[in-house]
Enzyme design. Structure first.
Site, PDB file in Angstrom:
ATOM      1  N   GLN A  55     -11.035   0.121   1.036  1.00 35.85           N
ATOM      2  CA  GLN A  55     -11.476  -0.707  -0.102  1.00 35.85           C
ATOM      3  C   GLN A  55     -10.290  -1.397  -0.777  1.00 35.85           C
ATOM      4  OE1 GLN A  55     -11.991   2.535   0.298  1.00 35.85           O
ATOM      5  NE2 GLN A  55     -11.549   3.735  -1.553  1.00 35.85           N
ATOM      6  N   HIS A 108      14.296   5.513  15.468  1.00 36.21           N
ATOM      7  CA  HIS A 108      15.611   5.914  14.945  1.00 36.21           C
ATOM      8  C   HIS A 108      16.476   6.371  16.107  1.00 36.21           C
ATOM      9  CE1 HIS A 108      12.667   7.004  11.702  1.00 36.21           C
ATOM     10  NE2 HIS A 108      13.530   6.382  10.944  1.00 36.21           N
ATOM     11  N   ASP A 140      16.940   7.027   5.603  1.00 37.11           N
ATOM     12  CA  ASP A 140      15.567   7.137   5.101  1.00 37.11           C
ATOM     13  C   ASP A 140      15.491   6.871   3.604  1.00 37.11           C
ATOM     14  OD1 ASP A 140      14.535   7.761   7.556  1.00 37.11           O
ATOM     15  OD2 ASP A 140      14.599   9.937   7.257  1.00 37.11           O
ATOM     16  N   SER A 152       6.399   8.963  13.703  1.00 37.02           N
ATOM     17  CA  SER A 152       7.832   8.712  13.582  1.00 37.02           C
ATOM     18  C   SER A 152       8.604   9.371  14.727  1.00 37.02           C
ATOM     19  CB  SER A 152       8.295   9.261  12.228  1.00 37.02           C
ATOM     20  OG  SER A 152       9.506   8.696  11.847  1.00 37.02           O
ATOM     21  N   TYR A 170       0.851  -1.187   0.000  1.00 36.58           N
ATOM     22  CA  TYR A 170       0.000   0.000   0.000  1.00 36.58           C
ATOM     23  C   TYR A 170       0.885   1.234   0.000  1.00 36.58           C
ATOM     24  CZ  TYR A 170      -3.836   3.146   0.914  1.00 36.58           C
ATOM     25  OH  TYR A 170      -4.778   4.135   0.783  1.00 36.58           O
ATOM     26  N   HIS A 205      -2.660 -40.215  19.519  1.00 34.76           N
ATOM     27  CA  HIS A 205      -1.273 -39.769  19.346  1.00 34.76           C
ATOM     28  C   HIS A 205      -0.324 -40.889  19.782  1.00 34.76           C
ATOM     29  CE1 HIS A 205      -3.056 -35.760  19.113  1.00 34.76           C
ATOM     30  NE2 HIS A 205      -1.883 -35.218  18.859  1.00 34.76           N
ATOM     31  N   GLN A 241      12.787  14.739  11.688  1.00 34.89           N
ATOM     32  CA  GLN A 241      11.681  13.961  12.232  1.00 34.89           C
ATOM     33  C   GLN A 241      10.456  14.846  12.451  1.00 34.89           C
ATOM     34  OE1 GLN A 241      10.529  10.787  12.199  1.00 34.89           O
ATOM     35  NE2 GLN A 241      12.741  10.771  11.985  1.00 34.89           N
ATOM     36  N   ASN A 260      -3.532   6.052   5.977  1.00 31.26           N
ATOM     37  CA  ASN A 260      -4.246   6.880   6.959  1.00 31.26           C
ATOM     38  C   ASN A 260      -4.987   5.997   7.970  1.00 31.26           C
ATOM     39  OD1 ASN A 260      -6.567   5.940   5.710  1.00 31.26           O
ATOM     40  ND2 ASN A 260      -6.928   7.809   4.529  1.00 31.26           N
ATOM     41  N   GLU A 305      -0.924 -36.919  28.530  1.00 30.23           N
ATOM     42  CA  GLU A 305      -1.845 -35.850  28.142  1.00 30.23           C
ATOM     43  C   GLU A 305      -3.202 -36.406  27.698  1.00 30.23           C
ATOM     44  OE1 GLU A 305       0.118 -33.351  25.222  1.00 30.23           O
ATOM     45  OE2 GLU A 305       1.491 -32.491  26.710  1.00 30.23           O
ATOM     46  N   HIS A 346       7.798  15.710   9.809  1.00 28.41           N
ATOM     47  CA  HIS A 346       6.892  14.685   9.269  1.00 28.41           C
ATOM     48  C   HIS A 346       5.430  15.002   9.599  1.00 28.41           C
ATOM     49  CE1 HIS A 346       8.860  11.528   7.107  1.00 28.41           C
ATOM     50  NE2 HIS A 346       9.830  11.456   7.992  1.00 28.41           N
TER      51      HIS A 346
END
Lengths: 435, 435
Positions: free
Chosen positions: B196, B333, B366, B242, B135, B425, B264, B219, B420, B267
């Protein structure tokens, strides 16, 4: 043809794909009531700590304790259990633990570094987690083998602090679970269970320190609680019902294969046992063995329901077609009950564990072959792995630039950062440009 | 002392622990409205496939398409983007991609086997996932570097089919993102986004095949959708804001460090930038640099809010105390802006990426140093790792028993299975006992 006990499918049927999809269909129902109870328990333990854990333990596990200290089992208590179990039990647990440790040591990852052509050092630093929580169910589904599989593996990874939680409903303690904890080197143990135990591990309480990861199977409340705390801590996968898929060329004794199918079907009514073969007469023979042996099982009621609901014997045209079907299923356990398993294994793309040849029954892997018995279920072997040392180690990237390397890389970084409109990134890189 | 722009903390303060906890506190709010919208979208796409994807793309992305084929970008379109961007852009993207590939090849895991003293073969088979979805956000936060980080890594892992989804709000296409996809070797691309897109990848539609894992930032709707489909497919971590933590011994230019903090802070307003030093005068100098340089930043409004809300300059007694504080923070970082970073790095237990020495600014990592820039945030470096080749490979255990080995292991397995109460088994194991 259907015996009533187990479905027979044929891959050349026009409707085979749809039949197989229906057979495999499995989805954990959404339990709104479970979700809502768990949400309440998590929030309450997070807020009130020990006090809430004590109340829920009284309410859900019928265990009244005046203080958390009564729910903490020290090393002495674990060692006492180890001393008190039978010699045979102790030897078997120790043999299993040794083999699990020996196998999992092969999974240890080492830190590494290399130097590139610019003189930059790049690498990866591998460290264990600080603290891990192992959940072990109590009561009749208390499996000491699962304690070994989780705790030994975490210890091999180098986790300094492994906590075990297990409920003791109405005070009922499983001494084998305690002994397994002693052998595995568990560092602390609490007789708590359910969502309250998961909450205590995820958030920490006055008595119980917060962990970094929670592993181990549990009932729907435990599974839902693990799902809810994922992100706050790491978790292993939420397990679905257990499955076995056997690919047989007809060379194995049908009784053996029937029993291998039962070893899955006896787990619970939703467990799935499937056998695929290109040999119709062999499928008939396995079906006859199933019919003969099923009534002799202690857990025959559970196994019968499992086989009727979710079991199948599938006829295919060839072994390579069997492999194709197997890749579609992505089984938790795959037995290659064939004379030449090496001829098939390279083409197996998705499986939790592969049991090669007719001598290698799944049950050996469940207890003591060495590899983990916590495996991806419900087709998740397409994207996940057995529980392993890698579940308890994590990695940090290492970047150590030379002045020249930083200068050269700075030019590329500056260009890309400006293309992404991140000016401070660009300027930070540009400070390091020296020519 | 506080400049109003950034907090000053001192580790010897009686209330330091509480102040640090307050500074670090971060919790994604529960967005009931988001959860409910996402639930609806997921169910609808699962049921109606392409038709639902088209409707939501029209509704949320203001992109009207008559059929899914209009939202599929073929290889020709990707190559066209690559041909049309500037020579400089192409060179920079290619240089970054080459370095990312070169670093990540070191992470490739190989299958292995060994033979134990009983003649059993044990091992681990490593295979790539079949199909992965990446994505990439669209619009102003469209980062070609993130496409490289995810897609190049999946390709190094050997994933044959890498699908990229990225929304093109109102038809606005980012050519650099397409060019990065071309360089990375993305196999198919769809201009869809939001919940979607996540649903289409997780469940498959008539046009879009189902994937095994979905990675990449998005998002709140994308994050919630990823959380909801976790289990049906694998996901990478849900990223928080971040963060950078700088440990400085005072040897670096204060302007450089101020700019590293900004890289940083620019961002977003929730990003976190912290610097720790045992040198008070140096902290004053960094603060002065911040005050001097902040107004010169293109994104100074965002950076100012971030620094005011979540930034800090922390005075400690020594560098080893700085390391302790860092381990508590477990930063995404970590810059070791010190003369001798090797003296500190062994004691760093938790960090996403470690930038060693004053030449190594985070911005280099980065974009183009080689290691991944998708890193664990919000303290999750305690239990998780950078995005890596290991995210796109999975393991199958291999167990191949000799007749003698199966016999010996069968005795242990039989004993433990009966302990057990799993009789099938035990009997399955007992069939393999030969003496």
């Amino acid at each position: 043809m259907s015996s009533g006990i187990i479905k027979r499918l044929t891959s050349s049927d026009a409707t085979f794909d749809a039949q197989l999809s229906a057979l495999l269909a499995w989805e954990e129902g959404t339990h709104e009531q479970v979700e809502s109870v768990v949400k309440g328990v998590l929030a309450d333990v997070r807020k009130r700590g020990d006090e809430a854990v004590l109340e829920y333990t009284h309410k859900f596990d019928k265990l009244a304790a005046g203080s958390m200290s009564q729910l903490v089992y020290g090393q002495e208590r674990l060692q006492q259990a180890l001393a008190n179990i039978s010699e045979q039990d102790r030897t078997a647990l120790q043999a299993a633990a040794d083999r699990i440790a020996s196998y999992h040591k092969h999974q240890l990852q080492e830190s590494w570094r290399y130097t590139d052509e610019m003189g930059n050092q790049l690498g990866q630093k591998v460290t264990p987690m600080d603290r891990v929580g192992v959940y072990a169910p109590g009561g009749k589904a208390a499996y000491p083998s699962s304690v070994l599989m989780a705790a030994v593996t975490a210890k091999v990874a180098g986790v300094p602090d492994v906590a075990l939680v297990t409920p003791t409903p109405a005070g009922q303690v499983n001494e084998l679970v305690l002994a397994a904890a002693a052998i595995a080197g568990v560092d602390s143990m609490y007789t708590i269970g359910g969502a309250q135990a998961v909450a205590a591990l995820a958030y920490g309480t006055q008595t119980i320190p917060k962990v970094d990861k929670i592993v181990g199977p549990g009932n729907v409340y435990v599974a839902e609680a693990k799902r809810a705390v994922f992100g706050t801590v790491d978790i292993d996968m939420i397990a679905g019902p257990s499955e076995i898929l056997i690919i047989s060329d007809g060379t194995a004794d049908p009784d053996w294969l029937a029993m291998d199918l039962f070893s899955q079907a006896e787990h619970d009514e939703d467990a799935q046992a499937i056998l695929i073969s290109p040999d119709q007469a062999h499928l008939d023979a396995v079906q006859a063995s199933i019919e003969k042996l099923l009534p002799t099982l202690a857990r025959n009621e559970i196994a019968t329901i499992s086989l009727q609901k979710r079991g199948a014997l599938i006829a295919v045209g060839s072994l390579s077609e069997a492999v194709e079907v197997s890749n579609r299923i992505a089984p938790e356990h795959l037995e290659l009950a064939v004379a030449d398993p090496e001829a098939l294994v390279d083409d197996i793309r998705h499986a939790g564990a592969i049991f090669m040849g007719v001598s290698t029954s799944e049950a050996l892997g469940d207890y003591c072959a060495g590899p983990n018995h916590v495996l991806p279920t419900s087709g998740t072997a397409r994207f996940s792995s057995p529980l392993g040392v890698y579940d308890f180690q994590k990695r940090s990237s290492i970047i150590y630039c030379s002045k020249n390397g930083a200068s050269q890389l700075g030019k590329v970084a500056s260009h890309l950062a400006r293309a992404e409109s991140l000016e401070a990134h660009a300027r930070s890189a540009e400070y390091r440009i020296i020519d």
